[in-house]
Scaffold this active site. Sequence first.
Site, mmCIF file in Angstrom:
data_model
loop_
_atom_site.group_PDB
_atom_site.id
_atom_site.type_symbol
_atom_site.label_atom_id
_atom_site.label_comp_id
_atom_site.label_asym_id
_atom_site.label_seq_id
_atom_site.Cartn_x
_atom_site.Cartn_y
_atom_site.Cartn_z
ATOM 1 N N SER A 50 0.843 -1.194 0.000
ATOM 2 C CA SER A 50 0.000 0.000 0.000
ATOM 3 C C SER A 50 0.883 1.251 0.000
ATOM 4 O O SER A 50 2.109 1.165 0.131
ATOM 5 C CB SER A 50 -0.890 0.004 1.237
ATOM 6 N N ASP A 82 -1.312 -1.658 -4.041
ATOM 7 C CA ASP A 82 -2.666 -1.654 -3.496
ATOM 8 C C ASP A 82 -3.136 -0.214 -3.307
ATOM 9 O O ASP A 82 -2.480 0.579 -2.640
ATOM 10 C CB ASP A 82 -2.658 -2.397 -2.149
ATOM 11 N N HIS A 83 -4.249 0.125 -3.917
ATOM 12 C CA HIS A 83 -4.863 1.454 -3.783
ATOM 13 C C HIS A 83 -3.946 2.600 -4.210
ATOM 14 O O HIS A 83 -3.752 3.567 -3.467
ATOM 15 C CB HIS A 83 -5.353 1.690 -2.349
ATOM 16 N N GLY A 181 -9.998 -2.455 7.589
ATOM 17 C CA GLY A 181 -9.821 -2.375 9.032
ATOM 18 C C GLY A 181 -10.664 -3.394 9.764
ATOM 19 O O GLY A 181 -11.190 -4.343 9.186
ATOM 20 N N SER A 211 -10.495 -9.238 5.647
ATOM 21 C CA SER A 211 -10.164 -9.666 7.009
ATOM 22 C C SER A 211 -11.403 -9.517 7.892
ATOM 23 O O SER A 211 -12.038 -8.465 7.914
ATOM 24 C CB SER A 211 -9.032 -8.813 7.587
ATOM 25 N N ILE A 231 -6.118 -9.476 1.963
ATOM 26 C CA ILE A 231 -6.000 -9.646 3.416
ATOM 27 C C ILE A 231 -4.867 -8.754 3.934
ATOM 28 O O ILE A 231 -3.728 -8.865 3.500
ATOM 29 C CB ILE A 231 -5.688 -11.118 3.790
#
Length: 284
Positions: A50, A82-83, A181, A211, A231
């Site tokens: 990330s 990621d993102h 989260g 998650s 995850i």
Amino acid sequence: MSLVPVSALLRQAQAEGYAVGAFNCNNMEIVQAIAAAAEAEKAPVIMQASQGAIQYAGIEYITAMANVAASMISVPVALHLDHGTSFEQVMRCIRSGFSSVMIDGSKHALQENIALTRQVIAAARPVGVSVEGELGKIGGTEDDIHVSDADAFFTDPEEARIFVQETGVDALAIAIGTAHGRYKGEPKLDFDRLEKIRSLVNVPIVLHGSSGVPDEAIREAIRLGVCKVNIDTNIREAFVDSCRKVMTDLPDEIDPRKILGPAREATVELIREKIRIFGSSGKA
């Protein structure tokens, strides 16, 4: 093996009805745990970084560690952003050696999201890098990105069809009730929406914020077409909980290897369990 694009892994997953685990890494021990778990399960795997991980560890370290890990095991490994939220950030990751990137234009209106995603694809595809897009806002917090419950919204199936048709994206992240989260309660996934989206698009579907989602819900999502499951929070929990236990049991311990080593092993076991749930064991 050298790093492979995520699209290569997801095509097989889509054809055979399983999902590839995409696990976020923040340090060397977690990179090692992802590699060890994938090798033990003989499963293809996606290492994700990330924006926060890149800021913490450094893009050069992340790329180097992923390449070393991939070279030391026999299963295919992808390194995925990621993102990513800007064209500039995506290009930095591509130049550094990432084999796959996500451009998250979900905060934009549909046509702006399409334009940004197409710009990234035009730069990534000629160099063999796959691209994941996102439609619909997934609630919760992912490093510096926060989406409140009021701002989160589910992916519209017809917009998904238009987005995939106009971008040619390699994979599509959708919002069907998951969140980044820790969950305050048990998440309820909109399987009818997922099934409708699957009937309208032919690209692999990605589930973020996985998650804390019950195992049976994950299996049902995979049955309905999810091919990539992300995850992160569960990894953090396993790693930090192990560190806390060692430091509580051995308060005078000053050797970081004796604190981080057990945390790495706990993370290996967590990731192996997820791989089995996703159905990707033995698929390498």
